[in-house]
Write a protein that holds these residues in place. Structure first.
Motif, short mmCIF file in Angstrom:
data_model
loop_
_atom_site.label_atom_id
_atom_site.label_comp_id
_atom_site.label_asym_id
_atom_site.label_seq_id
_atom_site.Cartn_x
_atom_site.Cartn_y
_atom_site.Cartn_z
N GLY A 90 1.16 -1.40 -0.12
CA GLY A 90 0.09 -0.32 0.18
C GLY A 90 0.76 1.49 0.13
N MET A 91 2.02 0.82 0.43
CA MET A 91 2.67 2.30 1.33
C MET A 91 3.57 1.80 -0.49
SD MET A 91 6.12 3.47 1.30
CE MET A 91 6.62 1.95 2.09
N LEU A 92 4.22 1.65 -1.48
CA LEU A 92 4.64 1.77 -2.59
C LEU A 92 3.71 2.42 -3.55
CD1 LEU A 92 6.53 -1.97 -3.28
CD2 LEU A 92 7.52 0.77 -2.98
N ALA A 93 2.67 2.08 -3.25
CA ALA A 93 1.44 2.19 -4.06
C ALA A 93 0.71 3.65 -4.03
CB ALA A 93 0.74 0.84 -4.10
N ARG A 94 1.11 3.68 -2.74
CA ARG A 94 0.55 5.56 -2.23
C ARG A 94 2.21 6.72 -3.14
NH1 ARG A 94 -0.37 4.48 3.04
NH2 ARG A 94 -0.90 3.30 2.37
#
Lengths: 441, 476
Positions: A90-94
């Motif tokens: 999720g962090m990567l995507a964000r």
């Protein structure tokens, strides 16, 4: 071993699998992060600011692990690694979608991860060692506050993309989920006997328990219906059916529940223009490809260009998918790390849920067991609705993808529930399980 | 449940190229730098000699090129990001894009495409049509509205399937689809979807019935015409009556004639009486046998089919003699497609047997059915030949090229008559059957006939008739 005081060193050893998995997770996410950074503009344009999310994430993992050891936490050592891997994705995507490019302090959502982890730790520490039992007596206040919250949203909220939000796009109905699950667990423990009393396999409509349930559950559902939050309604009622079945052991509740579900779907299709539009878009997005079908078709196009292996982290074009960062983040994953990457993500989710149900099944206390099952079921159905929606296997319902979707209040609530689940997973109250068992009998 | 969802995801993410709607959507609306949909190279559509009728642009795989432009606009159709896809482009979409999985090579490419998502490589669709002949047909029609169908009776291979007016499939325009053009309807493939009253060419069918029944009487065909059911209707007269009246002369009538002469000179008076004598229910039966009762499919593709419209034959009840007489001369409410008339002509040429029309070389030849007995077909052939030698179709009398045919002049409520001509050639070893209609072209002999004759001359020059003769010589 029996009777011996349980020390920090023992916890260090006990949480060894967690440590190892955390290490692997950190490594995977860090590599992904490096890839995104390179794609984004190369090392030349890299500044310290860009490293912030990764630093926060890694510190977060470390802190969680150390705090748990420090407080000699003996709960489940595997669950959190799956959770944090998904959070990392999720962090990567964000990061990839550029949500963290603004100044960190101003953007509340970038603080969601550290705040969420802190909240989770707090919840774990607060409710561990069987202290979650005090929630059982809070069942009634929980449902009342849930209703009050929803009423407040309806009165003062703003409509955005068809759903109601408070200013700043915080969505308190996320919190409603957890409140209702607590209530439901408490209620079902209290009225289990009455609900077990069925005639010809069917629950008695005249029994006090059924009437009470219909009222106390029907009211929040009616409010949700008014908010047009179909996803949440479907999710919560699926949980309701699972929990009643678990509490009573009567399969007839499953049948009746499913029937109600079908009737509800038909009614939603027949009587609400909103539901009908979603249904039509789901079955034939090409009928209005540039209008209602646009979102789902762009998501499908993104995933198609990702193919089996994906175009590579940071190489996709998520800007063409409407609300890619929250509800449709799965499509971004599909585009960039491909069908294979999606498989990994789904596998982690499934592992997480299996672990969750295992935890629930090992809890001796009925309230704890129901609460744990309720939390896991909510996350399961939410994930299913989201991924199903994005892949067009189900109609789009506007639910977020737990741990991954961009959305502060959703992430917070998810962490809150994971914290509860972790707290529930700790054997209680004495440290030695063999002794506890004997003492009880 | 997660497994089910994940499996479903694969049907879009990995094998999405098998969803034509989805591909079309991505070709048009996906602005991604990586767009595999744009990289699939679609196969070409070729004529029988390998001439390109449709191909993909070298530089832009999205763009489709149609070298012969309007000549094949209806049959080949178009593939356009804005306007979708029609014709063979639509009916064989999967095959052209290379995912119909009909060959081992395709299956292999399909697997590779799942793995690396690159070029699927489409298949070429080879047609039985002859592009030179088709172009000639379109040129012969010119600005006039109408249709030309030419096919080989021996196996149903379609050589020409032309409709006019057409449009440029490479420069589509929203106005093409507007109601203003409803009158000329350039998008309509008249050859298979146009419904017309057959007029006198329908006499072939009625004559077939009469010959089957052994009818050999001579009937009186007076100048004042024939009035079925005792004067309740307007009399049916021969066309000479009107032609001479126009010029200020008077038609004296044909007197008592037999069916051969009536056929050659297309006597309405004779055939109206003949129809009444044969009766409504007999006519119903033969109409059903002569392809009025079934839609004929020309092409069964990987993504759809191309099917001609069914002709219309209002059931005769045997009481309403007015309708019986009208339908016996191909008027009234009876409607046919040019393809149907070409098939009937081909059946006469092939001793009563007819092959299903085929447009793609890969479609195997298949017998559609027997319309009539060989003896009846032989007699009809001779009657059609006589029509050319000394009847209404003398314009088709060419030295060294024996054509047999029948003219038709169909009355329509709006404007002048439709001009029909159906024929086959050469007489003894038929290699080609042709049906031509020119809307509002007047007499069959004046508009449709020259088109058919020029087309057959061209076919002869191209050797399309000789090879057939040589083949049959060898067979003998």
């Amino acid at each position: 071993m029996a009777g011996k005081k349980y020390g920090i060193v023992d916890t260090w050893k006990y949480r060894r699998p967690e440590r190892r998995l955390f290490l692997l997770t950190s490594l995977a996410i860090a590599v992904g992060y490096a890839l995104v950074t390179v794609r984004k503009g190369g090392i030349s344009s890299f500044n310290l600011h860009d490293a912030m999310p990764l630093a926060v994430y890694l510190c977060g993992i470390l802190t969680v692990h150390l705090v748990l050891i420090l407080f000699k936490f003996r709960g489940d050592p595997l669950l959190l690694s799956a959770v944090l891997f998904l959070c990392g994705i999720g962090m990567l995507a964000r990061f990839r979608l550029g949500a963290t490019e603004q100044i960190v302090i101003r953007n509340l959502s970038s603080l969601a991860l550290p705040l969420g982890l802190a909240l989770m730790l707090l919840v774990i520490l607060l409710f561990r060692k069987g202290r979650y039992r005090m929630l059982e007596s809070l069942a009634v206040p929980c449902v009342i506050s849930a209703i009050a919250l929803m009423a407040a949203i309806i009165l003062w909220g703003e409509r955005y993309r068809g759903a109601l939000f408070f200013t700043g796009y915080t969505n308190p109905s996320e919190l409603v989920k957890i409140l209702l699950i607590i209530f439901l667990s408490g209620f079902l423990v209290r009225w289990r006997k009455e609900l077990q009393d069925t005639s010809v396999g069917l629950p008695r409509l005249t029994s006090r328990a059924v009437i009470l349930l219909l009222i106390s559950w029907g009211l929040p559902m009616a409010l949700l219906l008014f908010q047009r939050d179909l996803g949440l309604i479907v999710m919560l009622n699926a949980v309701l059916i699972v929990l009643i079945f678990m509490a009573t052991g009567r399969p007839s509740y499953l049948v009746v529940g499913l029937l109600f579900g079908v009737v509800f779907c038909i009614a939603a299709y027949a009587f609400t223009a909103h539901g009908q539009a979603r249904f039509v878009t789901w079955l034939n997005p090409f009928s209005d490809a540039t209008g209602k079908g646009w979102q789902i078709l762009q998501a499908q196009s993104a995933m198609y260009s990702g193919g089996l292996w994906g175009v590579g982290l940071g190489a996709g074009a998520p800007e063409y998918i409407p609300i890619a960062s929250s509800d449709l983040v799965y499509a971004v994953i599909g585009e960039e790390i491909g069908y294979t990457g999606c498989g990994v993500v789904v596998a982690f989710f499934v592992a997480l849920f299996f672990r969750g149900y295992r935890i629930a099944s090992q809890i001796g206390h009925p309230f704890g067991r129901l609460l744990a099952a309720g939390i896991v079921s909510t996350l399961t159905f939410q994930t299913l609705l989201n991924i199903g929606g994005v892949t067009k296997a189900l109609p789009l319902t506007g639910t977020t993808l737990p741990f991954i979707s961009h959305g502060g209040s959703s992430l917070m609530t998810t962490f809150l529930s994971v914290g509860l689940l972790m707290a529930l997973s700790e054997k209680e109250p004495a440290p030695d399980r063999g002794k506890t068992g004997k003492a009880k009998t | 449940m997660f497994i089910a969802v994940y499996a479903y995801q694969a049907t879009w993410q990995l094998t999405g190229f098998a969803r034509p709607d989805f591909m079309a959507f991505m070709r048009t609306y996906s602005r991604r730098p990586v767009n595999p949909a744009k990289e699939t190279s679609r196969g070409r559509i070729l004529d029988r000699n390998g001439i390109e009728l449709a191909a993909s642009d070298d530089k832009n795989a999205l763009k489709r090129v149609y070298p012969l432009s309007r000549a094949f606009c209806h049959l080949v159709g178009y593939l356009d990001p804005m306007f979708g896809l029609t014709g063979l482009e639509a009916a064989d979409n999967a095959f052209l894009d290379g995912y119909s999985l009909t060959s081992a090579g395709e299956v292999g490419r399909f697997g590779l495409n799942i793995l690396n998502h690159r070029d699927v490589g489409g298949n070429d669709l080879v047609l039985t049509v002859d592009s030179a002949l088709q172009k000639h047909a379109v040129n012969l029609m010119g600005k006039r509205r109408g249709a030309v169908v030419a096919l080989q009776p021996k196996d149903g291979s379609i050589l020409v399937l032309a409709s006019s007016p057409g449009f440029n499939p490479q420069a589509l325009d929203g106005r093409l689809f507007s109601d203003d053009l409803a009158d000329s309807s350039p998008l309509l493939n008249r050859a298979i979807h146009g419904l017309y009253p057959p007029g006198s060419i329908f006499k072939i069918v009625v004559a077939a019935l009469a010959l089957e029944k052994g009818f050999s009487e001579r009937l009186d065909c007076p100048a004042q015409g024939y009035t079925p059911a005792g004067g309740r209707y307007r009399p049916i007269r021969d066309h000479e009556y009107y032609a001479l009246k126009k010029r200020g002369g008077t038609w004296k009538g044909r007197g008592r004639i037999g069916i051969e002469e009536a056929f050659a000179f297309s006597s309405n008076v004779f055939f109206a009486q003949l129809g009444v004598r044969l009766g409504g229910s007999e006519l119903n039966d033969i109409a059903q046998r002569f392809l009025f009762s079934m839609p004929v499919t020309l092409f069964e593709g990987s993504s759809g089919s191309i099917t001609a419209r069914q002709g219309r034959w209002p059931k005769l009840d045997g009481q309403d003699m007015g309708s019986v007489a009208q339908q016996a001369i191909g008027q009234g409410a009876i409607l046919v497609t040019p393809l149907q008339m070409a098939l009937i002509t081909a059946a006469i040429a092939l001793d009563g047997q007819v092959y299903a029309p085929r447009i793609a070389v890969r479609t195997p030849a298949r017998i559609l059915g027997r319309l009539t007995e060989p003896e009846v077909a032989q007699k009809l052939k001779e009657m059609m030949r006589k029509t050319v030698e000394r009847g209404t179709a003398v314009g088709a009398k060419i030295k060294g090229l024996p054509i047999a045919g029948k003219t038709g002049t169909a009355q329509v409520p709006d404007g002048s008559d439709h001009s029909w001509f159906v024929c086959f050639a050469p007489m003894d070893t038929p290699a080609i059957a042709v049906a031509v209609i020119i809307e509002h072209g007047g007499y069959g002999a004046s508009s449709a006939l020259p088109v058919a004759v020029e087309l057959i001359k061209k076919a002869k020059r191209m050797g399309l008739l000789e090879t057939q003769t040589a083949d049959s010589d060898k067979a003998m």
